[in-house]
Write a protein that holds these residues in place. Structure first.
Motif, PDB file in Angstrom:
ATOM      1  N   PHE A 155      -9.954 -21.529  -0.320  1.00  0.00           N
ATOM      2  CA  PHE A 155     -10.144 -21.211  -1.735  1.00  0.00           C
ATOM      3  C   PHE A 155      -8.903 -21.567  -2.543  1.00  0.00           C
ATOM      4  CE2 PHE A 155     -13.245 -18.417   0.311  1.00  0.00           C
ATOM      5  CZ  PHE A 155     -14.337 -18.545  -0.518  1.00  0.00           C
ATOM      6  N   LEU A 156      -7.730 -21.154  -2.058  1.00  0.00           N
ATOM      7  CA  LEU A 156      -6.500 -21.374  -2.809  1.00  0.00           C
ATOM      8  C   LEU A 156      -6.159 -22.853  -2.915  1.00  0.00           C
ATOM      9  CD1 LEU A 156      -4.287 -18.435  -1.504  1.00  0.00           C
ATOM     10  CD2 LEU A 156      -5.633 -18.550  -3.609  1.00  0.00           C
ATOM     11  N   TRP A 157      -6.291 -23.587  -1.803  1.00  0.00           N
ATOM     12  CA  TRP A 157      -5.991 -25.018  -1.858  1.00  0.00           C
ATOM     13  C   TRP A 157      -6.955 -25.737  -2.791  1.00  0.00           C
ATOM     14  CZ3 TRP A 157      -1.427 -26.227  -1.031  1.00  0.00           C
ATOM     15  CH2 TRP A 157      -0.681 -25.797   0.068  1.00  0.00           C
ATOM     16  N   ASP A 158      -8.221 -25.328  -2.797  1.00  0.00           N
ATOM     17  CA  ASP A 158      -9.173 -25.941  -3.734  1.00  0.00           C
ATOM     18  C   ASP A 158      -8.677 -25.787  -5.171  1.00  0.00           C
ATOM     19  OD1 ASP A 158     -10.930 -26.868  -1.847  1.00  0.00           O
ATOM     20  OD2 ASP A 158     -12.412 -25.285  -2.108  1.00  0.00           O
ATOM     21  N   GLY A 159      -8.243 -24.582  -5.528  1.00  0.00           N
ATOM     22  CA  GLY A 159      -7.741 -24.353  -6.877  1.00  0.00           C
ATOM     23  C   GLY A 159      -6.522 -25.195  -7.189  1.00  0.00           C
ATOM     24  N   ILE A 160      -5.600 -25.271  -6.258  1.00  0.00           N
ATOM     25  CA  ILE A 160      -4.358 -26.038  -6.465  1.00  0.00           C
ATOM     26  C   ILE A 160      -4.665 -27.524  -6.610  1.00  0.00           C
ATOM     27  CG2 ILE A 160      -2.203 -26.746  -5.345  1.00  0.00           C
ATOM     28  CD1 ILE A 160      -2.258 -23.830  -4.076  1.00  0.00           C
ATOM     29  N   PHE A 161      -5.518 -28.059  -5.742  1.00  0.00           N
ATOM     30  CA  PHE A 161      -5.846 -29.487  -5.801  1.00  0.00           C
ATOM     31  C   PHE A 161      -6.651 -29.825  -7.052  1.00  0.00           C
ATOM     32  CE2 PHE A 161      -4.174 -29.555  -1.642  1.00  0.00           C
ATOM     33  CZ  PHE A 161      -4.056 -30.867  -1.205  1.00  0.00           C
ATOM     34  N   ILE A 162      -7.531 -28.912  -7.483  1.00  0.00           N
ATOM     35  CA  ILE A 162      -8.298 -29.152  -8.718  1.00  0.00           C
ATOM     36  C   ILE A 162      -7.348 -29.175  -9.911  1.00  0.00           C
ATOM     37  CG2 ILE A 162      -9.926 -28.084 -10.330  1.00  0.00           C
ATOM     38  CD1 ILE A 162     -11.510 -27.160  -7.835  1.00  0.00           C
ATOM     39  N   GLY A 163      -6.415 -28.226  -9.960  1.00  0.00           N
ATOM     40  CA  GLY A 163      -5.447 -28.205 -11.050  1.00  0.00           C
ATOM     41  C   GLY A 163      -4.601 -29.452 -11.082  1.00  0.00           C
ATOM     42  N   ALA A 164      -4.300 -29.987  -9.908  1.00  0.00           N
ATOM     43  CA  ALA A 164      -3.503 -31.210  -9.818  1.00  0.00           C
ATOM     44  C   ALA A 164      -4.339 -32.463 -10.040  1.00  0.00           C
ATOM     45  CB  ALA A 164      -2.827 -31.285  -8.452  1.00  0.00           C
ATOM     46  N   THR A 165      -5.663 -32.303 -10.125  1.00  0.00           N
ATOM     47  CA  THR A 165      -6.644 -33.403 -10.184  1.00  0.00           C
ATOM     48  C   THR A 165      -6.451 -34.388  -9.026  1.00  0.00           C
ATOM     49  OG1 THR A 165      -5.329 -34.739 -11.755  1.00  0.00           O
ATOM     50  CG2 THR A 165      -6.961 -33.225 -12.689  1.00  0.00           C
ATOM     51  N   VAL A 166      -6.019 -33.857  -7.880  1.00  0.00           N
ATOM     52  CA  VAL A 166      -5.926 -34.650  -6.646  1.00  0.00           C
ATOM     53  C   VAL A 166      -7.205 -34.329  -5.861  1.00  0.00           C
ATOM     54  CG1 VAL A 166      -4.563 -35.140  -4.581  1.00  0.00           C
ATOM     55  CG2 VAL A 166      -3.417 -34.470  -6.696  1.00  0.00           C
ATOM     56  N   THR A 167      -8.294 -34.970  -6.251  1.00  0.00           N
ATOM     57  CA  THR A 167      -9.611 -34.562  -5.773  1.00  0.00           C
ATOM     58  C   THR A 167     -10.111 -35.347  -4.562  1.00  0.00           C
ATOM     59  OG1 THR A 167     -10.536 -36.023  -7.472  1.00  0.00           O
ATOM     60  CG2 THR A 167     -10.362 -33.671  -8.000  1.00  0.00           C
ATOM     61  N   ARG A 168      -9.596 -36.542  -4.326  1.00  0.00           N
ATOM     62  CA  ARG A 168     -10.092 -37.322  -3.192  1.00  0.00           C
ATOM     63  C   ARG A 168      -9.841 -36.613  -1.850  1.00  0.00           C
ATOM     64  NH1 ARG A 168     -11.675 -42.514  -3.398  1.00  0.00           N
ATOM     65  NH2 ARG A 168     -12.487 -41.728  -5.390  1.00  0.00           N
ATOM     66  N   PRO A 169      -8.654 -36.013  -1.630  1.00  0.00           N
ATOM     67  CA  PRO A 169      -8.465 -35.261  -0.385  1.00  0.00           C
ATOM     68  C   PRO A 169      -9.431 -34.094  -0.237  1.00  0.00           C
ATOM     69  CG  PRO A 169      -6.345 -35.679  -1.445  1.00  0.00           C
ATOM     70  CD  PRO A 169      -7.401 -36.086  -2.418  1.00  0.00           C
ATOM     71  N   MET A 170      -9.834 -33.500  -1.366  1.00  0.00           N
ATOM     72  CA  MET A 170     -10.819 -32.419  -1.295  1.00  0.00           C
ATOM     73  C   MET A 170     -12.141 -32.923  -0.740  1.00  0.00           C
ATOM     74  SD  MET A 170     -10.151 -30.493  -4.923  1.00  0.00           S
ATOM     75  CE  MET A 170     -11.522 -29.376  -4.643  1.00  0.00           C
ATOM     76  N   LEU A 171     -12.541 -34.105  -1.189  1.00  0.00           N
ATOM     77  CA  LEU A 171     -13.788 -34.694  -0.699  1.00  0.00           C
ATOM     78  C   LEU A 171     -13.682 -35.028   0.784  1.00  0.00           C
ATOM     79  CD1 LEU A 171     -16.585 -35.953  -1.037  1.00  0.00           C
ATOM     80  CD2 LEU A 171     -15.471 -38.032  -1.896  1.00  0.00           C
ATOM     81  N   TYR A 172     -12.580 -35.660   1.188  1.00  0.00           N
ATOM     82  CA  TYR A 172     -12.414 -36.031   2.587  1.00  0.00           C
ATOM     83  C   TYR A 172     -12.378 -34.803   3.495  1.00  0.00           C
ATOM     84  CZ  TYR A 172     -11.161 -40.751   0.983  1.00  0.00           C
ATOM     85  OH  TYR A 172     -11.165 -42.003   0.408  1.00  0.00           O
ATOM     86  N   SER A 173     -11.628 -33.778   3.080  1.00  0.00           N
ATOM     87  CA  SER A 173     -11.510 -32.587   3.919  1.00  0.00           C
ATOM     88  C   SER A 173     -12.846 -31.865   4.020  1.00  0.00           C
ATOM     89  CB  SER A 173     -10.436 -31.643   3.367  1.00  0.00           C
ATOM     90  OG  SER A 173     -10.794 -31.146   2.089  1.00  0.00           O
ATOM     91  N   MET A 174     -13.597 -31.821   2.911  1.00  0.00           N
ATOM     92  CA  MET A 174     -14.906 -31.176   2.947  1.00  0.00           C
ATOM     93  C   MET A 174     -15.859 -31.943   3.851  1.00  0.00           C
ATOM     94  SD  MET A 174     -16.977 -28.775   2.043  1.00  0.00           S
ATOM     95  CE  MET A 174     -16.364 -27.921   0.589  1.00  0.00           C
ATOM     96  N   PHE A 175     -15.811 -33.267   3.784  1.00  0.00           N
ATOM     97  CA  PHE A 175     -16.697 -34.077   4.629  1.00  0.00           C
ATOM     98  C   PHE A 175     -16.391 -33.849   6.110  1.00  0.00           C
ATOM     99  CE2 PHE A 175     -17.972 -37.908   6.885  1.00  0.00           C
ATOM    100  CZ  PHE A 175     -19.298 -38.024   6.473  1.00  0.00           C
ATOM    101  N   MET A 176     -15.091 -33.832   6.451  1.00  0.00           N
ATOM    102  CA  MET A 176     -14.717 -33.615   7.852  1.00  0.00           C
ATOM    103  C   MET A 176     -15.072 -32.206   8.310  1.00  0.00           C
ATOM    104  SD  MET A 176     -11.159 -35.757   8.392  1.00  0.00           S
ATOM    105  CE  MET A 176     -10.375 -35.370   6.837  1.00  0.00           C
ATOM    106  N   ALA A 177     -14.889 -31.226   7.420  1.00  0.00           N
ATOM    107  CA  ALA A 177     -15.249 -29.855   7.769  1.00  0.00           C
ATOM    108  C   ALA A 177     -16.756 -29.719   7.945  1.00  0.00           C
ATOM    109  CB  ALA A 177     -14.745 -28.895   6.685  1.00  0.00           C
ATOM    110  N   MET A 178     -17.516 -30.381   7.087  1.00  0.00           N
ATOM    111  CA  MET A 178     -18.971 -30.359   7.212  1.00  0.00           C
ATOM    112  C   MET A 178     -19.409 -31.003   8.528  1.00  0.00           C
ATOM    113  SD  MET A 178     -21.878 -32.146   4.776  1.00  0.00           S
ATOM    114  CE  MET A 178     -21.399 -33.793   5.323  1.00  0.00           C
ATOM    115  N   ALA A 179     -18.783 -32.140   8.872  1.00  0.00           N
ATOM    116  CA  ALA A 179     -19.117 -32.811  10.128  1.00  0.00           C
ATOM    117  C   ALA A 179     -18.830 -31.902  11.322  1.00  0.00           C
ATOM    118  CB  ALA A 179     -18.323 -34.113  10.249  1.00  0.00           C
TER     119      ALA A 179
END
Length: 433
Positions: free
Chosen positions: A362-386
């Protein structure tokens, strides 16, 4: 800094808690109409809109990050431009939902296995509430903008007013005008537009001086819109992955029988309660990280990150202790079915592990969204989903429903760990080389 975090987090937590009340109010009202079909219709219709609107949650998240960075730079013209883009995109998406509402309706009710009467009533609910799409999606933009401007009080006020309006309108239409599902749908629709109008009023009342910076043509320039869609595209596809995991968790539990479905549903309420609290601190992370990155103040940014994780660790430990002591009592408040409670005890240790395993995501999502560094969020979510699907299908034969919970726990933990690793090893994160 702690004061700033709490000033942002607490109103956001209150706002989060009010969100499920809109659906609960509708269910409570139709629950007194004398037929279970009414409850089923509201449940199905509510689920459908949750999926639709959840998919476009990027309108809030992306807006928050971009606005907070503009706020940190003291670039109020760009902050206003972000709001114009978000609301314009929200209205455009709503127009597409209007155009394609019939195929959406047909596909949804084909996939949802309901009785003929529930489908008939849910269709009525859907065809009325779909006209609230501009209000809902437009409000996403305003809420994200307010948070980005370090103001989480206005979203809280809007959420509370929406609930009050929904109660008043729905009670009037159902019990005074003698309408049924139509009355509840109209009450919800008017409450949604009431929320949007309140947001516009608050903006004009408290940010009136920014109206001179409104330049619609400049706001919608190609390069600016390209960046807007780049950031929000990552968040959109990340959200689809999240929806896939959530939907699979529910449907797989349902296939294992009514008792397991009931157990999973009840235990997930404990996770949901924790998520409401952590989302509040994630919103604080969005606002503060974007602000300090925009101001190019790496010292305060890293201090905010450090303090957010102090709060997150403390809350995770507190919830683990709270659930360990009073978890069974909480389940007893939700159901008096002893078979379900006894079966829930078999899986309860998974719930005890969730706060510590999941808070960092939750916290990293907020930090990355605030930084607009969103591509790592997508990659990490995809790997976690897999990992979620891989673990479940490897272990389901031997572990059954335990495999589902183990997969979910790993999914939460991996999201946080991957983003932490990205943050740790990226060069100065969002501050450049």
């Amino acid at each position: 800094m702690n004061k700033k975090i709490l000033q942002l987090a607490i109103p956001s937590i209150i706002s989060n808690i009010t969100v499920p009340l809109l659906g609960l109010i509708d269910v409570t009202i139709v629950g007194h109409l004398g037929s279970a079909a009414y409850i089923g219709a509201i449940a199905v219709g509510g689920l459908l809109f949750n999926i639709i609107y959840w998919s476009f949650g990027f309108l809030r998240m992306g807006t928050s990050g971009m606005t907070s960075q503009a706020y940190g730079k003291r670039d109020m013209e760009e902050a206003v431009n972000v709001l114009v883009r978000a609301v314009s995109v929200g209205f455009s998406v709503a127009a597409l939902l209007f155009i394609f509402q019939y195929p959406i309706e047909r596909i949804a009710f084909h996939l949802l296995d309901t009785s003929t009467e529930v489908q008939r009533l849910a269709t009525i609910y859907f065809r009325i509430c779909i006209w609230g799409a501009p209000a809902v999606l437009g409000l996403y933009g305003f809420v994200g903008w307010f948070i980005g401007m370090q103001n989480s009080r206005f979203p809280m006020i809007i959420a509370i007013v929406q609930n009050v309006l929904n109660i008043c309108f729905s009670l009037f239409f159902v019990f005074v005008c003698h309408m049924k599902v139509e009355g509840v749908a109209l009450g919800t629709l008017l409450a949604q537009y009431g929320g949007l109008l309140l947001a516009v009023f608050l903006w004009l009342r408290y940010y009136k001086k920014l109206t001179v910076k409104l330049h619609f043509k400049q706001s919608l320039q190609y390069q600016a819109m390209r960046r807007f869609f780049s950031v929000n595209g990552d968040i959109f596809f990340r959200t689809l992955c999240l929806i896939a995991v959530t939907a699979f968790f529910t449907s797989t539990g349902a296939k294992q029988g009514d008792v397991v479905l009931a157990v999973n549903t009840l235990l997930m309420q404990l996770f949901t309660l924790f998520s409401y609290i952590m989302d509040g601190f994630a919103y604080a992370g969005e606002a503060l990280s974007g602000r300090y990155i925009g101001a190019r103040n790496e010292v305060l940014f890293r201090r905010a990150v450090r303090l957010l994780f102090y709060w997150g660790t403390g809350l995770a430990l507190s919830f683990t202790l709270l659930y360990g002591i009073g978890g069974e009592g909480f389940l007893s408040l939700l159901t008096n079915n002893r078979d379900v409670i006894i079966e829930a005890n078999t899986y309860f240790y998974w719930v005890l592990a969730i706060p510590l395993a999941g808070f960092s995501a939750f916290l990293w999502d907020g930090i990355f969204i605030g930084a607009t560094v969103t591509r790592p969020m997508l990659y990490s979510m995809f790997m976690a989903m897999a990992s979620f699907f891989g673990i479940y299908y490897m272990l389901e034969t031997n572990l059954g429903n335990h495999a589902l919970w183990l997969a979910f726990l790993t999914y939460l933990l991996l999201r946080g760990l991957l983003l932490a690793a990205w943050f740790r090893y990226s060069k100065r994160f969002a501050f450049g080389n």
